[in-house]
Design a protein around this motif. Structure first.
Motif, PDB file in Angstrom:
ATOM      1  N   PHE A 275       0.811  -1.225   0.000  1.00 20.53           N
ATOM      2  CA  PHE A 275       0.000   0.000   0.000  1.00 20.53           C
ATOM      3  C   PHE A 275       0.844   1.275   0.000  1.00 20.53           C
ATOM      4  O   PHE A 275       0.321   2.352  -0.227  1.00 20.53           O
ATOM      5  CB  PHE A 275      -1.039  -0.014   1.133  1.00 20.53           C
TER       6      PHE A 275
ATOM      7  N   TYR B 261      -6.743   5.742   6.048  1.00 19.71           N
ATOM      8  CA  TYR B 261      -6.469   4.679   5.076  1.00 19.71           C
ATOM      9  C   TYR B 261      -6.693   3.301   5.689  1.00 19.71           C
ATOM     10  O   TYR B 261      -7.227   2.402   5.037  1.00 19.71           O
ATOM     11  CB  TYR B 261      -5.033   4.804   4.562  1.00 19.71           C
TER      12      TYR B 261
ATOM     13  N   ASP C 187       0.130   2.827  -3.143  1.00 19.91           N
ATOM     14  CA  ASP C 187      -1.268   3.076  -3.496  1.00 19.91           C
ATOM     15  C   ASP C 187      -1.515   4.592  -3.510  1.00 19.91           C
ATOM     16  O   ASP C 187      -1.344   5.258  -2.488  1.00 19.91           O
ATOM     17  CB  ASP C 187      -2.164   2.386  -2.445  1.00 19.91           C
TER      18      ASP C 187
ATOM     19  N   ARG D 193     -13.210   3.372  -1.903  1.00 27.93           N
ATOM     20  CA  ARG D 193     -11.981   4.176  -2.038  1.00 27.93           C
ATOM     21  C   ARG D 193     -12.064   5.134  -3.229  1.00 27.93           C
ATOM     22  O   ARG D 193     -11.220   6.005  -3.369  1.00 27.93           O
ATOM     23  CB  ARG D 193     -10.775   3.251  -2.225  1.00 27.93           C
TER      24      ARG D 193
END
Ligand SMILES: [Zn+2]
Length: 424
Positions: free
Chosen positions: A274, A346, A277, A409
């Motif tokens: 991540f 997150y 990301d 998201r």
């Protein structure tokens, strides 16, 4: 109870009913009652998933006045007030703002405010901070001008050693004017519960429910048997059994799984995926990530302590699925904000993904993060559903979250009390 008071206050303001005599007028009531001066926004052309479980409303409209929702329905059903600012959502999905039933917001003042803005940026519009911080945002959470996550707080985590200490701890928490009392129980606590019962009783008399940190099945049973309503982590030592299910049902208690708490102990053994990301990087700058890429930290994330939690995670997930299937309410929670490596905002999205991996449907996951979380923390009808009387806290996403939780998201915008809190 905080719950009933808030519900009646907000509901009365939005619906224009007579306020309860006992409830002081909230900011929302004042704003709504003031008429002309209050912001009125009509969100149109939305597929509204109101969080109650009913089918999405195609071509839906949500009208917010003074921070609260005043009407919801199809374009044919809802009359858009002439003074409303109309916001066309372009056919996107409008869902209730996410609720984190177990977070932490350490510090106060600007430091706390920054964290609440961070949560809101990611669509987490309500946070229950379970311990060890002193921020008091009680005023702002009643304000129609609110532009960050709503904060509910427990005082410092209490671990009384006797019924007398328990009563004193509850009295101190009441003096701090907190919403929750947070404590810990271990598996050995069950046969010796008088202290715990005294804490629950004394806290309850002052309107504060009790949330309990647990690891073991026996501790979860002790907590619920003793009157706690929020089991603040997963059961991670044994499979949950019929007795726990029966106790939770009888006590109307909820489970907050906090899978990402486990994840955070071992995920830094390597560079986590991540870190690349873009959704994560919206609010995490690469220099801040260096601390998670050191050989020492990677070593620690492979060590015995981390390995213990990594090994426990599949059982935690299986136990959550079983409780959910037995009809026990699950509330999304993450333990973000406590130690480092749990990124506020997150990690709530990682948690939702892990809940889906545990076997909950996207709808069940969404309910756990909205309606059910609200019910679990005493905020039913206040937040967590898009219904008249609730605060206008919601997020707008580009794809259907009932098809895939990852679609949560794909955020177009986030609104708290009808105010934009993320760049559109
Ligand atoms: Zn915690």
């Amino acid at each position: 109870m905080i719950a009933s008071l808030r519900t009646s206050t907000v509901a009365a303001s939005a619906a224009g009913c007579i306020a309860l005599a006992a409830a002081p007028p909230s900011y929302a009531q004042q704003a709504a009652g003031a008429g002309g001066g209050a912001a009125v926004r009509a969100f149109t052309n939305a597929r509204v998933i109101d969080g109650t479980g009913r089918a999405a409303i195609p071509d839906g409209v949500v009208v917010a006045r003074g921070g609260a929702i005043v009407s919801v329905g199809s374009r044919q059903e809802v009359q858009i007030p002439v003074d409303a600012e109309v916001i066309d959502l372009g056919g996107r999905w409008l869902v209730p703002g996410l609720i984190n039933a177990h977070g932490h917001v350490p510090g106060d003042g600007e430091r706390a405010r920054d964290q609440l803005e961070l949560y809101a940026h990611y669509g987490v519009t309500t946070v229950v901070s379970l311990g060890d911080q002193g921020a008091d945002f009680r005023e702002s959470r009643e304000s129609p001008a609110l532009r960050h996550a709503r904060l509910y707080v427990a005082g410092p985590v209490v671990t009384p050693g006797s019924p007398e200490e328990a009563r004193a701890a509850a009295a101190r928490a009441a003096e701090m004017n907190v919403d929750w009392v947070k404590t810990r129980l271990s598996g050995g606590a069950r046969g010796n519960s008088e202290t715990f019962r005294s804490l629950v009783r004394a806290a309850g008399e002052r309107g504060m429910p009790v949330a309990v940190h647990i690891e073991e099945l026996e501790a979860a049973k002790a907590a619920v048997e003793g009157g706690a309503v929020l089991v603040a982590h997963s059961v991670r030592d044994l499979p949950v059994d019929a007795e726990l299910i029966q106790l939770m049902r009888a006590g109307n208690a909820c489970l907050v799984p906090t899978f990402t708490r486990e994840l955070s102990t071992f995920v830094y053994a390597q560079r986590p995926g991540f870190f690349d990301d873009p959704f994560f990087l919206e609010r995490a700058a690469p220099p801040d990530l260096e601390a998670f890429l050191t050989p020492q930290l990677q070593e620690q994330a492979r060590g015995a302590g981390a390995e213990r939690w990594r090994a426990a995670l599949p059982l935690a997930m299986e136990n959550t699925r079983r409780l959910h299937e037995a009809g026990i309410r699950i509330a999304m929670g993450t333990d973000t904000g406590a130690p480092t490596g749990r990124f506020q905002g997150y990690f709530e999205h990682l948690e939702l993904e892990m809940m889906a991996e545990a076997g909950l449907t996207p709808e069940a996951v969404l309910h756990a993060a909205t309606r059910d979380a609200a019910a679990c923390v005493g905020l039913e009808g206040v937040v967590g559903t898009i219904v008249p009387g609730a605060w206008a806290d919601f997020l707008v996403v580009d794809a259907d979250p009932l098809e895939n939780v990852l679609n949560l998201r794909r955020i177009h915008s986030v609104w708290v009390a009808g105010n934009p809190v993320r760049d559109r």
